[in-house]
Design an enzyme around this catalytic site. Structure first.
Site, PDB file in Angstrom:
ATOM      1  NE  ARG A 294      -5.658  -3.379  -3.573  1.00  0.00           N
ATOM      2  CZ  ARG A 294      -6.815  -3.848  -4.032  1.00  0.00           C
ATOM      3  NH1 ARG A 294      -6.882  -4.402  -5.231  1.00  0.00           N
ATOM      4  NH2 ARG A 294      -7.910  -3.743  -3.319  1.00  0.00           N
TER       5      ARG A 294
ATOM      6  CG  HIS B  72      -5.321  -7.513  -0.730  1.00  0.00           C
ATOM      7  ND1 HIS B  72      -6.472  -7.465  -1.479  1.00  0.00           N
ATOM      8  CD2 HIS B  72      -5.203  -6.304  -0.144  1.00  0.00           C
ATOM      9  CE1 HIS B  72      -7.022  -6.253  -1.357  1.00  0.00           C
ATOM     10  NE2 HIS B  72      -6.264  -5.539  -0.562  1.00  0.00           N
TER      11      HIS B  72
ATOM     12  CG  HIS C 171      -3.623   3.909  -0.344  1.00  0.00           C
ATOM     13  ND1 HIS C 171      -4.846   3.981   0.293  1.00  0.00           N
ATOM     14  CD2 HIS C 171      -3.489   2.604  -0.713  1.00  0.00           C
ATOM     15  CE1 HIS C 171      -5.398   2.770   0.301  1.00  0.00           C
ATOM     16  NE2 HIS C 171      -4.592   1.922  -0.293  1.00  0.00           N
TER      17      HIS C 171
ATOM     18  CD1 TRP D 247      -5.158   7.740  -2.396  1.00  0.00           C
ATOM     19  CD2 TRP D 247      -4.323   6.135  -3.718  1.00  0.00           C
ATOM     20  NE1 TRP D 247      -5.875   6.584  -2.187  1.00  0.00           N
ATOM     21  CE2 TRP D 247      -5.398   5.597  -2.981  1.00  0.00           C
ATOM     22  CE3 TRP D 247      -3.651   5.301  -4.623  1.00  0.00           C
ATOM     23  CZ2 TRP D 247      -5.811   4.266  -3.113  1.00  0.00           C
ATOM     24  CZ3 TRP D 247      -4.059   3.987  -4.758  1.00  0.00           C
ATOM     25  CH2 TRP D 247      -5.120   3.470  -4.014  1.00  0.00           C
TER      26      TRP D 247
HETATM   27 ZN1  ZEM Z   1      -4.888  -0.290  -0.548  1.00  0.00          ZN
HETATM   28  N1  ZEM Z   1      -6.365  -0.114  -1.942  1.00  0.00           N
HETATM   29  N2  ZEM Z   1      -6.284  -0.233   0.938  1.00  0.00           N
HETATM   30  N3  ZEM Z   1      -3.444  -0.612   0.812  1.00  0.00           N
HETATM   31  N4  ZEM Z   1      -3.555  -0.415  -2.042  1.00  0.00           N
HETATM   32  C1  ZEM Z   1      -6.202  -0.018  -3.296  1.00  0.00           C
HETATM   33  C2  ZEM Z   1      -4.999   0.007  -3.981  1.00  0.00           C
HETATM   34  C3  ZEM Z   1      -3.772  -0.166  -3.382  1.00  0.00           C
HETATM   35  C4  ZEM Z   1      -7.635  -0.048   0.805  1.00  0.00           C
HETATM   36  C5  ZEM Z   1      -8.356  -0.148  -0.411  1.00  0.00           C
HETATM   37  O1  ZEM Z   1      -9.698  -0.418  -0.343  1.00  0.00           O
HETATM   38  C6  ZEM Z   1      -7.727  -0.062  -1.680  1.00  0.00           C
HETATM   39  C7  ZEM Z   1      -3.587  -0.691   2.177  1.00  0.00           C
HETATM   40  C8  ZEM Z   1      -4.737  -0.371   2.873  1.00  0.00           C
HETATM   41  C9  ZEM Z   1      -5.984  -0.159   2.276  1.00  0.00           C
HETATM   42  C10 ZEM Z   1      -2.207  -0.593  -1.878  1.00  0.00           C
HETATM   43  C11 ZEM Z   1      -1.534  -0.923  -0.698  1.00  0.00           C
HETATM   44  C12 ZEM Z   1      -2.133  -0.953   0.540  1.00  0.00           C
HETATM   45  C13 ZEM Z   1      -7.467   0.089  -3.934  1.00  0.00           C
HETATM   46  C14 ZEM Z   1      -7.680   0.163  -5.436  1.00  0.00           C
HETATM   47  C15 ZEM Z   1      -8.419   0.076  -2.937  1.00  0.00           C
HETATM   48  C16 ZEM Z   1      -9.919   0.197  -3.164  1.00  0.00           C
HETATM   49  C17 ZEM Z   1      -7.713  -1.244  -6.018  1.00  0.00           C
HETATM   50  C18 ZEM Z   1      -7.906  -1.227  -7.519  1.00  0.00           C
HETATM   51  O2  ZEM Z   1      -8.961  -0.756  -7.960  1.00  0.00           O
HETATM   52  O3  ZEM Z   1      -7.002  -1.693  -8.231  1.00  0.00           O
HETATM   53  C19 ZEM Z   1      -8.225   0.162   2.113  1.00  0.00           C
HETATM   54  C20 ZEM Z   1      -9.683   0.415   2.433  1.00  0.00           C
HETATM   55  C21 ZEM Z   1      -7.202   0.115   3.016  1.00  0.00           C
HETATM   56  C22 ZEM Z   1      -7.321   0.312   4.486  1.00  0.00           C
HETATM   57  C23 ZEM Z   1      -6.909   1.366   5.097  1.00  0.00           C
HETATM   58  C24 ZEM Z   1      -2.357  -1.123   2.789  1.00  0.00           C
HETATM   59  C25 ZEM Z   1      -2.172  -1.365   4.286  1.00  0.00           C
HETATM   60  C26 ZEM Z   1      -1.445  -1.300   1.764  1.00  0.00           C
HETATM   61  C27 ZEM Z   1      -0.032  -1.748   1.816  1.00  0.00           C
HETATM   62  C28 ZEM Z   1       0.738  -1.601   2.896  1.00  0.00           C
HETATM   63  C29 ZEM Z   1      -1.542  -0.405  -3.155  1.00  0.00           C
HETATM   64  C30 ZEM Z   1      -0.034  -0.447  -3.396  1.00  0.00           C
HETATM   65  C31 ZEM Z   1      -2.530  -0.136  -4.095  1.00  0.00           C
HETATM   66  C32 ZEM Z   1      -2.361   0.153  -5.577  1.00  0.00           C
HETATM   67  C33 ZEM Z   1      -2.520  -1.118  -6.384  1.00  0.00           C
HETATM   68  C34 ZEM Z   1      -2.373  -0.921  -7.876  1.00  0.00           C
HETATM   69  O4  ZEM Z   1      -2.734  -1.871  -8.576  1.00  0.00           O
HETATM   70  O5  ZEM Z   1      -1.902   0.114  -8.329  1.00  0.00           O
END
Ligand code: ZEM
Length: 286
Positions: A34, A38, A162, A178
């Protein structure tokens, strides 16, 4: 201390750092992925601003963005690697950490090249609000990702990340994982999107997400509204179906698209050297 440019040594130390028994599901891998996403996902192709170059999350303007809540844990874990290999830039370290974490968690090999700098060009700092909002739907994510230059197929492939990690109520306000094995990279996320019944649930904090309670494993899994939109939008859905049934194809496409994400805004010459890092002009702020 390793030799300047010895990325293999850095990779090894990142891999050794992934296991974190007291943290989340026992791994820093998901939060590294993540962080990498970001750091790059602020890119705007039209104005050529944002992206992983510059490691802007070191500063309050970007690091303190509520969209980046929780990523300070990833940055803190990686400090020990930076101390051991002080020549590496944060911009390279954070993107490499994502690539190494994906591989170590059973995902594809992703091509990665170094050369990003930590030089911050104030005129290229991204404004807040460039990252996707999980409470919205298909039009929103299509708009956000097309700004970075991604098409529908690439958006769906990227969303397969995810498979990893979880939502934290004290970070995003959403809650839960997920999939059942959130530290194992696979195409399970796509299969569950299609095979389970997702029911809308309003959390105590008022946030809406989708839940499924699996009687067999007695676990509750979740989907964000944006995840569900991948199955309600016909153009997105056909790629969800493709990746649900073809894991190899997902791995192949994910590798390409994650590489593209990490390279947003990076310009290289034929030898692979970064030519737009601006450190030649000004020196580092770090
Ligand atoms: Zn995420 N993501 N993401 N994401 N994401 C979360 C967690 C993780 C969206 C999103 O709002 C959120 C992509 C795309 C998008 C990861 C990777 C990638 C979380 C939870 C949210 C709310 C955060 C928390 O509470 O800690 C949205 C709206 C997306 C658009 C479609 C893309 C692209 C990613 C990588 C290629 C990962 C690995 C996590 C888990 C993080 C963790 O701390 O476990």
């Amino acid at each position: 201390m390793s030799k300047q440019g010895d990325f293999e040594a850095v990779r090894k130390d990142i891999a050794a750092l992934l296991k974190q028994p007291g943290y989340d599901d026992g791994s820093a891998g998901p939060v590294f992925v993540r962080l990498a996403w970001h750091s790059a996902g602020t890119y705007d192709a039209e104005t050529d601003t944002g992206g992983s170059n510059g490691a802007g999350m070191r500063y309050e303007a970007e690091g303190g963005d509520p969209a980046n809540a929780g990523l300070q844990h990833a940055r803190a874990f990686l400090e020990s690697v930076k101390e051991k290999h002080p020549w590496i830039t944060y911009a390279d370290l954070w993107t490499l950490a994502g690539v190494v974490a994906i591989k170590e968690m059973g995902g594809p090999t992703i091509p990665w090249k170094g050369g990003r700098t930590d030089y911050v060009d104030d005129s290229k700092l991204p404004p807040r609000g460039r990252l996707p909002d999980a409470a919205q739907g298909a039009d929103h994510i299509r708009w956000i990702f097309s700004r970075m230059g991604f098409n529908d197929q690439e958006i769906v492939a990227l969303s397969g990340a995810h498979n990893l990690g979880r939502c934290h109520s004290d970070r995003s306000g959403f809650e839960g994982a997920w999939v059942n094995s959130p530290t194992r990279f696979s195409n399970q996320y796509f299969r569950l999107l299609l095979s389970l019944q997702w029911r809308k649930k309003i959390l105590k904090n008022g946030i809406v997400q989708f839940m499924n309670y699996d009687e067999d494993t007695e676990t509750e899994l979740m989907m964000l509204p944006t995840d569900i939109s991948l199955t309600t939008d016909p153009s997105f859905k056909k790629y969800v179906e493709l990746y649900a049934k073809d894991k190899d194809r997902f791995f192949e496409d994910f590798s390409k698209v994650f590489d593209k994400l990490m390279e947003l805004g990076i310009v290289r010459d034929a030898s692979g050297a970064v030519t737009n890092a601006d450190n030649v002009k000004g020196g580092y702020h770090s």
